[in-house]
Design an enzyme around this catalytic site. Structure first.
Site, short mmCIF file in Angstrom:
data_model
loop_
_atom_site.label_atom_id
_atom_site.label_comp_id
_atom_site.label_asym_id
_atom_site.label_seq_id
_atom_site.Cartn_x
_atom_site.Cartn_y
_atom_site.Cartn_z
N GLN A 1 1.20 2.96 -3.72
CA GLN A 1 -0.12 3.98 -3.60
C GLN A 1 -1.01 3.96 -4.97
O GLN A 1 -2.19 3.87 -4.92
CB GLN A 1 0.34 5.30 -3.20
CG GLN A 1 -1.13 6.06 -2.85
CD GLN A 1 -0.71 7.64 -2.70
OE1 GLN A 1 0.50 7.99 -2.90
NE2 GLN A 1 -1.75 8.45 -2.85
N ASP B 1 5.72 -6.63 -8.66
CA ASP B 1 6.40 -5.98 -7.31
C ASP B 1 7.51 -6.77 -6.88
O ASP B 1 7.35 -8.03 -7.08
CB ASP B 1 5.27 -5.28 -6.43
CG ASP B 1 5.80 -4.33 -5.64
OD1 ASP B 1 6.91 -4.37 -4.91
OD2 ASP B 1 5.24 -3.02 -5.52
N TYR C 1 15.50 11.70 -4.66
CA TYR C 1 14.24 11.30 -5.57
C TYR C 1 14.34 12.35 -6.49
O TYR C 1 14.11 11.83 -7.82
CB TYR C 1 13.08 11.59 -4.57
CG TYR C 1 11.84 11.35 -4.98
CD1 TYR C 1 11.41 10.13 -5.73
CD2 TYR C 1 10.98 12.33 -5.00
CE1 TYR C 1 10.26 9.99 -6.17
CE2 TYR C 1 9.58 12.26 -5.49
CZ TYR C 1 9.15 10.99 -6.11
OH TYR C 1 7.89 10.69 -6.75
N1 LIG Z 1 2.10 9.06 -4.94
C1 LIG Z 1 2.45 10.08 -5.34
O1 LIG Z 1 1.74 11.27 -4.75
C2 LIG Z 1 3.23 10.49 -6.43
C3 LIG Z 1 3.53 11.82 -6.98
C4 LIG Z 1 4.36 11.89 -7.96
C5 LIG Z 1 5.07 10.96 -8.58
N2 LIG Z 1 4.98 9.62 -8.07
C6 LIG Z 1 5.51 8.50 -8.82
O2 LIG Z 1 4.64 7.38 -9.08
C7 LIG Z 1 5.38 6.33 -9.08
C8 LIG Z 1 4.33 5.28 -8.17
O3 LIG Z 1 4.21 6.10 -6.98
P1 LIG Z 1 3.36 5.36 -5.60
O4 LIG Z 1 3.06 6.41 -4.64
O5 LIG Z 1 2.49 4.33 -5.97
O6 LIG Z 1 5.06 4.78 -4.90
P2 LIG Z 1 4.85 3.78 -3.63
O7 LIG Z 1 6.40 4.37 -2.92
O8 LIG Z 1 3.69 3.80 -2.81
O9 LIG Z 1 5.27 2.49 -4.37
C9 LIG Z 1 6.36 2.06 -5.00
C10 LIG Z 1 6.73 0.72 -5.12
O10 LIG Z 1 8.09 0.52 -5.77
C11 LIG Z 1 8.29 -0.96 -5.16
N3 LIG Z 1 9.59 -1.20 -5.53
C12 LIG Z 1 10.59 -0.90 -4.45
N4 LIG Z 1 11.71 -1.40 -4.88
C13 LIG Z 1 11.62 -1.98 -6.22
C14 LIG Z 1 12.43 -2.93 -6.85
N5 LIG Z 1 13.89 -2.93 -6.87
N6 LIG Z 1 11.75 -3.51 -7.86
C15 LIG Z 1 10.29 -3.44 -7.99
N7 LIG Z 1 9.66 -2.64 -7.26
C16 LIG Z 1 10.11 -2.21 -6.29
C17 LIG Z 1 7.73 -0.84 -3.76
O11 LIG Z 1 7.79 -2.22 -3.20
C18 LIG Z 1 6.49 -0.38 -3.97
O12 LIG Z 1 5.32 -1.07 -3.83
C19 LIG Z 1 6.65 6.67 -8.41
O13 LIG Z 1 7.53 6.50 -9.50
C20 LIG Z 1 6.49 7.97 -7.85
O14 LIG Z 1 7.81 8.32 -7.89
C21 LIG Z 1 3.92 9.39 -7.13
C1 LIG Z 2 5.05 14.23 -4.80
C2 LIG Z 2 5.41 13.01 -4.88
O1 LIG Z 2 6.51 12.74 -5.80
C3 LIG Z 2 5.36 12.11 -3.63
N1 LIG Z 2 4.04 12.11 -3.18
C4 LIG Z 2 6.33 12.72 -2.65
O2 LIG Z 2 5.89 13.44 -1.71
O3 LIG Z 2 7.42 12.27 -2.77
#
Ligand SMILES: NC(=O)c1ccc[n+]([C@@H]2O[C@H](COP(=O)([O-])OP(=O)(O)OC[C@H]3O[C@@H](n4cnc5c(N)ncnc54)[C@H](O)[C@@H]3O)[C@@H](O)[C@H]2O)c1
Ligand SMILES: C[C@@H](O)[C@H](N)C(=O)O
Length: 383
Positions: free
Chosen positions: A79, A101, A208
């Protein structure tokens, strides 16, 4: 998947007592700045499966011959990663930001700038990419989010914990500035929830959350122990128009826009009264770059809460109704997600980020809704 044991010298296990004595000796000899010298670390890690020569300086990667910031983003097709790449490319130049990725990128992403395969569980592949591309900053976005993590705990443990270990080691070995996002999910039911400060009890009940607390602690440990330039923000739920969420608890706050625009109605998997901290993606990306560019001396901590707004599904639906009067919301609660949300912060105290490096959000709920609805072409394309 298991980490190999740390060994000492060439392929010889370091006896526990000797290792402890050596580490204790280094601790006693450490300078008052709280940041220990890197040379002993080289000896210590030289012993690790990472194959660092015993006399190497741990920060040997710093003689790259250029001051140019060269960036690698792991897990970049989720995302947040593509938006981050676009944002950083405006600042540092297209070719200086490499998205990576384990998935195949769609055409428009593949042609928008450098993309490379990188599995964070493959340490040698990660190191090769860092070395060959003279990477200086690493944004570690790979993860399994809260809901999908509960559905596959072994994979979440591998990606979120073993993967992090690989990233920490490669960053420390090659003197990278490392950004790792944490989350509101790093708190749990025994944390103060309204508001949640930076420093308080953290006993999350998801794999997580546990992996993110581990990431915060390991990153800070590497910072104080080895001088790694580790920087971490605890993101709230992030809301974006042109990318889909990856299986988290806050996903409803993205999906509601897609369904409202397409069908005029939405079935929400959280209760109407579930209050969670949220942020629009533009604020999230700006906060990320700001903390990475902040002078080290301005950072009194290495892990900060950041926030923008806090709302319930009902609040969001009311705001949407101002723009789409026929919009309807119904509720069909997912018990796993609801239990997770009920253990997370309702409001996030980010006063330290505001004080230390000037964090200030731009988007509150009304601006968020207007902006998301004005991006309806992108919302439709992301479907
Ligand atoms: N989106 C949110 O609301 C949110 C909120 C808090 C924290 N985060 C953090 O931000 C970061 C990005 O979030 P996101 O929403 O884009 O996550 P996402 O789940 O959309 O994307 C994660 C990506 O990691 C890749 N992945 C999985 N296994 C892998 C591997 N072995 N090697 C390399 N890549 C791999 C997946 O293919 C995917 O494209 C994460 O660390 C998440 O914890 C996101
Ligand atoms: C909050 C954040 O880490 C993520 N969007 C989840 O809900 O897991």
């Amino acid at each position: 998947m298991r980490d190999l044991p740390i060994t000492y010298g060439v392929g010889r296990a370091m006896p526990g007592a000797k290792m402890l004595r050596q580490v204790a000796g280094q601790m006693l000899a450490s300078p008052a700045c709280g940041c220990w010298t890197s040379a002993p670390l080289a000896r210590f890690l030289a012993t690790s499966p990472r194959q660092i020569p015993a006399d190497a300086n741990f920060h040997s990667g710093s003689f790259s011959g250029s001051d140019q910031t060269r960036i690698l983003i792991t897990g970049g097709l989720g995302q947040l990663g593509v938006g981050l790449a676009n944002f950083l490319r405006k600042r540092f130049g297209k070719d200086n930001v490499i998205l990576s990725d384990i998935r195949k990128p769609p055409d428009h992403i593949f042609h928008s700038g450098p993309f490379i395969y990188s599995d964070i569980l493959d340490y040698k592949n990660l190191r090769e990419i860092v070395v060959n591309n003279r990477i200086t900053w690493l944004f570690h976005y790979s993860a399994l989010l809260s809901a999908v993590g509960e559905a596959n705990v072994p994979l979440a443990r591998a990606v979120n914990i073993t993967g992090l270990h690989n990233v920490l080691d490669v960053a420390a070995e090659h003197n990278l500035r490392l950004f790792v996002p944490s989350t509101i999910g790093a708190f749990g039911p025994t944390s103060p929830r309204n508001p949640t400060p930076d420093l308080c009890i953290q006993r999350p009940r998801t794999i997580y959350g546990v992996s993110k607390v581990h990431a915060e602690l390991m990153g800070e440990y590497y910072h104080y122990r080895y001088g790694l330039d580790f920087r971490c923000l605890r993101y709230p739920g992030i809301i974006s128009a042109d990318s889909q969420p990856g299986g988290g608890t806050t996903d409803y706050a993205v999906r509601i826009f897609h369904d409202a625009i397409k069908n005029g109605k939405f079935e929400c998997n959280l209760k109407s009264s579930t209050r969670l901290p949220m942020m629009y993606i533009d604020d999230c990306l700006r906060a990320t770059l700001e903390v990475m560019e902040a002078p080290a001396e301005s950072l009194s901590m290495r892990t900060y809460n950041v926030n923008a707004m806090s709302f319930t599904p009902e609040d969001l639906a009311q705001e949407l109704l101002k723009h789409i009067p026929e919009f309807q919301i119904t509720y069909n609660v997912d018990s796993v997600r609801q239990a997770i949300a009920d253990s997370w912060p309702m409001n996030f105290d980010d006063s330290n980020a505001r004080k230390d490096w000037g964090w200030k959000h731009d988007f509150d709920l009304p601006e968020l809704v207007t902006t998301m609805l004005n991006s309806d072409t992108r919302v439709a394309q992301a479907n």
